[in-house]
Write an enzyme that holds these catalytic residues in place. Structure first.
Site, PDB file in Angstrom:
ATOM      1  N   GLU A  12      62.975  27.313  43.750  1.00 56.17           N
ATOM      2  CA  GLU A  12      61.657  27.938  43.796  1.00 56.17           C
ATOM      3  C   GLU A  12      61.283  28.396  42.399  1.00 56.17           C
ATOM      4  OE1 GLU A  12      58.936  31.379  45.965  1.00 56.17           O
ATOM      5  OE2 GLU A  12      60.864  30.816  46.862  1.00 56.17           O
TER       6      GLU A  12
ATOM      7  N   ARG B  23      53.141  38.305  49.314  1.00 58.41           N
ATOM      8  CA  ARG B  23      52.159  39.332  48.946  1.00 58.41           C
ATOM      9  C   ARG B  23      50.901  38.697  48.355  1.00 58.41           C
ATOM     10  NH1 ARG B  23      54.950  42.702  44.164  1.00 58.41           N
ATOM     11  NH2 ARG B  23      56.604  42.781  45.714  1.00 58.41           N
ATOM     12  N   TYR B  24      51.070  37.577  47.670  1.00 60.91           N
ATOM     13  CA  TYR B  24      49.917  36.895  47.075  1.00 60.91           C
ATOM     14  C   TYR B  24      49.050  36.272  48.161  1.00 60.91           C
ATOM     15  CZ  TYR B  24      52.719  37.607  42.931  1.00 60.91           C
ATOM     16  OH  TYR B  24      53.457  38.199  41.933  1.00 60.91           O
TER      17      TYR B  24
ATOM     18  N   ASP C 253      45.737  29.626  46.609  1.00 56.95           N
ATOM     19  CA  ASP C 253      44.489  30.021  47.248  1.00 56.95           C
ATOM     20  C   ASP C 253      43.307  29.832  46.309  1.00 56.95           C
ATOM     21  OD1 ASP C 253      45.873  32.243  45.845  1.00 56.95           O
ATOM     22  OD2 ASP C 253      43.988  33.286  46.224  1.00 56.95           O
TER      23      ASP C 253
ATOM     24  N   LYS D  71      40.298  30.463  33.974  1.00 53.73           N
ATOM     25  CA  LYS D  71      39.312  30.088  32.957  1.00 53.73           C
ATOM     26  C   LYS D  71      39.617  28.689  32.426  1.00 53.73           C
ATOM     27  CE  LYS D  71      38.445  34.862  31.503  1.00 53.73           C
ATOM     28  NZ  LYS D  71      38.510  35.838  30.393  1.00 53.73           N
TER      29      LYS D  71
ATOM     30  N   ASP E 165      50.434  31.205  38.730  1.00 53.45           N
ATOM     31  CA  ASP E 165      49.305  31.732  37.958  1.00 53.45           C
ATOM     32  C   ASP E 165      48.268  30.620  37.829  1.00 53.45           C
ATOM     33  OD1 ASP E 165      47.531  32.745  36.023  1.00 53.45           O
ATOM     34  OD2 ASP E 165      49.122  33.896  35.074  1.00 53.45           O
TER      35      ASP E 165
END
Length: 228
Positions: free
Chosen positions: A59, A208-209, A169, A137, A133
């Site tokens: 992972e 959590r994300y 997401d 942008k 992440d």
């Protein structure tokens, strides 16, 4: 010619200061649990673990560790390698491993490309990259971990016939990952219908994300690719 990005694919490494207890655990337990990349990787990755394992999963960027720890608990005969540069997240997982005595996890707290380059060819039975992440942008898109070079790295270490799983997401990153993986000759998207990428994988614990995405009314997508 494909542009290469030379630099880290993650942002900040430190957040709130650790408690004295977690600082102590990071100093005493993390070295024991960490991969030693100064030594050659064993040809049989099962040798990395203190318990017998039948497969080794990877992972990259385990975040809060919810998924990594869940998979380790439900699969005690699988060895898991977890990579996470963020200190607070690493400290949380080290603390849990110390409390629960899980022995089928090894850790690395720096750039994942170092691990991918260290691992033997065709040594990983399943790889996850969950909610990385997104670098939203456009000028930062070159810092997204999913790119042709890193997919080459994944392709080298994942066994043919095994899977690479990706979740996000952020629509632009989902599209980005799908395009790059479908364009790569070593990966084949396994979806046969919309539900295949709307539903998470079996025994999914959530993260959590993901919870944050639901709170902010974003829809997670779950992509599964076969290493052909």
């Amino acid at each position: 010619m494909t542009e290469r990005y030379e630099g880290s694919f993650y942002g900040r490494r430190k957040g709130k200061p650790l408690s004295p207890r977690r600082t102590h655990l990071m100093e005493t337990e993390l070295p024991r649990l960490s991969l030693d990349l100064s030594e050659p990787a064993p040809q049989n990755l099962a040798d990395l673990f203190d318990v017998p394992v039948r497969e080794v999963w990877l992972e990259v960027g385990f975040g809060g560790g919810e998924h990594l720890l869940h998979r380790a608990r439900e699969n005690p005969d699988v060895g898991l390698i977890g990579v996470e540069p963020f200190v607070g997240s690493m400290a949380k997982v080290v603390n849990t491993l110390n409390e629960e005595g899980l022995r089928n996890i090894r850790l690395y707290d720096d750039d994942a490309i170092n691990v991918l380059d260290w691992l033997p060819e065709a040594s990983i039975d399943l790889a996850y990259q969950l909610y990385p992440d997104p670098w939203p942008k456009k000028r930062h898109w070159k810092r997204r971990f999913i790119n042709p070079q890193n997919l080459d790295r994944y392709a080298r270490v994942i066994k043919p016939g095994c899977q690479f799983r990706f979740a996000s997401d952020i629509d632009t990153y989902v599209d980005w990952a799908l395009q790059h993986c479908r364009d790569h000759s070593a990966f084949e998207w396994m979806a046969e219908g919309p539900e295949d990428w709307r539903k998470p994988w079996a025994n999914w614990p959530g993260t959590r994300y993901e919870a944050k995405a639901f709170r902010e009314e974003r829809v997670p997508r779950y992509l599964t690719f076969l290493r052909v």
